[in-house]
Motif scaffolding. Structure first.
Motif, short mmCIF file in Angstrom:
data_model
loop_
_atom_site.label_atom_id
_atom_site.label_comp_id
_atom_site.label_asym_id
_atom_site.label_seq_id
_atom_site.Cartn_x
_atom_site.Cartn_y
_atom_site.Cartn_z
N GLY A 8 0.78 -1.23 0.00
CA GLY A 8 0.00 0.00 0.00
C GLY A 8 0.81 1.28 0.00
O GLY A 8 0.26 2.36 -0.19
N GLY A 9 2.13 1.17 0.19
CA GLY A 9 2.94 2.37 0.15
C GLY A 9 2.95 2.96 -1.25
O GLY A 9 2.83 2.26 -2.25
N ALA A 10 3.07 4.29 -1.30
CA ALA A 10 3.07 4.98 -2.59
C ALA A 10 3.60 6.39 -2.40
O ALA A 10 3.93 6.80 -1.28
CB ALA A 10 1.66 5.01 -3.17
N LEU A 18 -3.56 7.45 2.16
CA LEU A 18 -3.12 6.12 1.77
C LEU A 18 -3.64 5.13 2.79
O LEU A 18 -3.86 5.48 3.96
CB LEU A 18 -1.59 6.02 1.75
N ARG A 19 -3.82 3.89 2.35
CA ARG A 19 -4.14 2.83 3.28
C ARG A 19 -3.10 1.72 3.15
O ARG A 19 -2.96 1.13 2.07
CB ARG A 19 -5.53 2.24 3.06
N LEU A 20 -2.39 1.48 4.21
CA LEU A 20 -1.41 0.41 4.25
C LEU A 20 -2.08 -0.87 4.76
O LEU A 20 -2.97 -0.81 5.60
CB LEU A 20 -0.25 0.77 5.16
N MET A 92 9.77 4.66 5.56
CA MET A 92 9.46 3.26 5.35
C MET A 92 8.58 2.83 6.52
O MET A 92 8.94 3.07 7.68
CB MET A 92 10.74 2.43 5.32
N TYR A 93 7.44 2.24 6.20
CA TYR A 93 6.51 1.81 7.23
C TYR A 93 6.59 0.29 7.40
O TYR A 93 6.53 -0.45 6.41
CB TYR A 93 5.08 2.22 6.85
N GLY A 117 7.67 -7.14 9.29
CA GLY A 117 7.62 -7.23 7.85
C GLY A 117 8.81 -6.53 7.23
O GLY A 117 9.66 -5.98 7.94
N GLN A 118 8.85 -6.54 5.91
CA GLN A 118 9.97 -5.95 5.18
C GLN A 118 9.80 -4.46 4.93
O GLN A 118 10.76 -3.79 4.55
CB GLN A 118 10.15 -6.67 3.85
N GLY A 119 8.61 -3.95 5.11
CA GLY A 119 8.38 -2.53 4.96
C GLY A 119 7.75 -2.14 3.64
O GLY A 119 7.88 -2.84 2.64
N THR A 120 7.08 -1.01 3.65
CA THR A 120 6.50 -0.42 2.44
C THR A 120 6.76 1.08 2.50
O THR A 120 6.58 1.71 3.54
CB THR A 120 4.99 -0.76 2.33
N GLN A 121 7.19 1.64 1.36
CA GLN A 121 7.65 3.02 1.33
C GLN A 121 6.51 4.01 1.12
O GLN A 121 5.70 3.83 0.20
CB GLN A 121 8.69 3.20 0.21
N VAL A 122 6.48 5.03 1.95
CA VAL A 122 5.52 6.13 1.79
C VAL A 122 6.31 7.41 1.53
O VAL A 122 7.19 7.77 2.31
CB VAL A 122 4.65 6.29 3.05
N THR A 123 6.00 8.06 0.43
CA THR A 123 6.63 9.32 0.07
C THR A 123 5.55 10.40 0.00
O THR A 123 4.51 10.18 -0.62
CB THR A 123 7.35 9.22 -1.28
#
Length: 126
Positions: A8-10, A18-20, A92-93, A117-123
């Motif tokens: 869900g990162g973007a 955004l929704r992770l 990084m979330y 977890g490995q993380g998802t990037q939010v910019t």
């Protein structure tokens, strides 16, 4: 062994949403505590939002009123709805879970969680 996979990162503009999501697997009983952490370059990992299996929640002051954490145990999924995003939310979330340990209060420090977890990037651009 609990596995956690975020998505869900973007890249969004300030004021956006955004929704992770974090899908969990590898366990029989739902993790007692689950939470979201974030880490920006050059900064320490910061606890953002946390939820207990009974639905109790805790948020860091900087996201109160803007972020909402929830969990769907049937879908084995943790969510973080992020509204009114600010450039300082960029990071990084990471999704985290704790199965066995119990604490007097909802844990918010990274060392209180065993699975990550490995993380998802939010910019967030201004």
């Amino acid at each position: 062994q609990v596995q956690l996979v975020e998505s869900g990162g973007a890249s969004v503009q300030a004021g956006g949403s955004l929704r992770l999501s974090c899908v969990a697997s590898g366990y029989t009983y739902s993790p007692y505590y689950m939470g979201w952490f974030r880490q920006a370059p050059g900064k320490e990992r910061e606890g953002v939002a946390f939820i207990v299996s009974d639905g109790s929640t805790r948020y860091v002051d900087s996201v109160k009123g803007r972020f909402t954490i929830s969990r769907d145990n049937a879908k084995r999924t943790l969510y973080l709805q992020m509204n009114s995003l600010k450039p300082e939310d960029a990071a990084m979330y990471y999704c985290a879970a704790e199965v066995r340990r119990r604490y007097a209060d909802i844990p918010w420090a990274w060392f209180q969680y065993s699975y990550w977890g490995q993380g998802t990037q939010v910019t967030v651009s201004s």
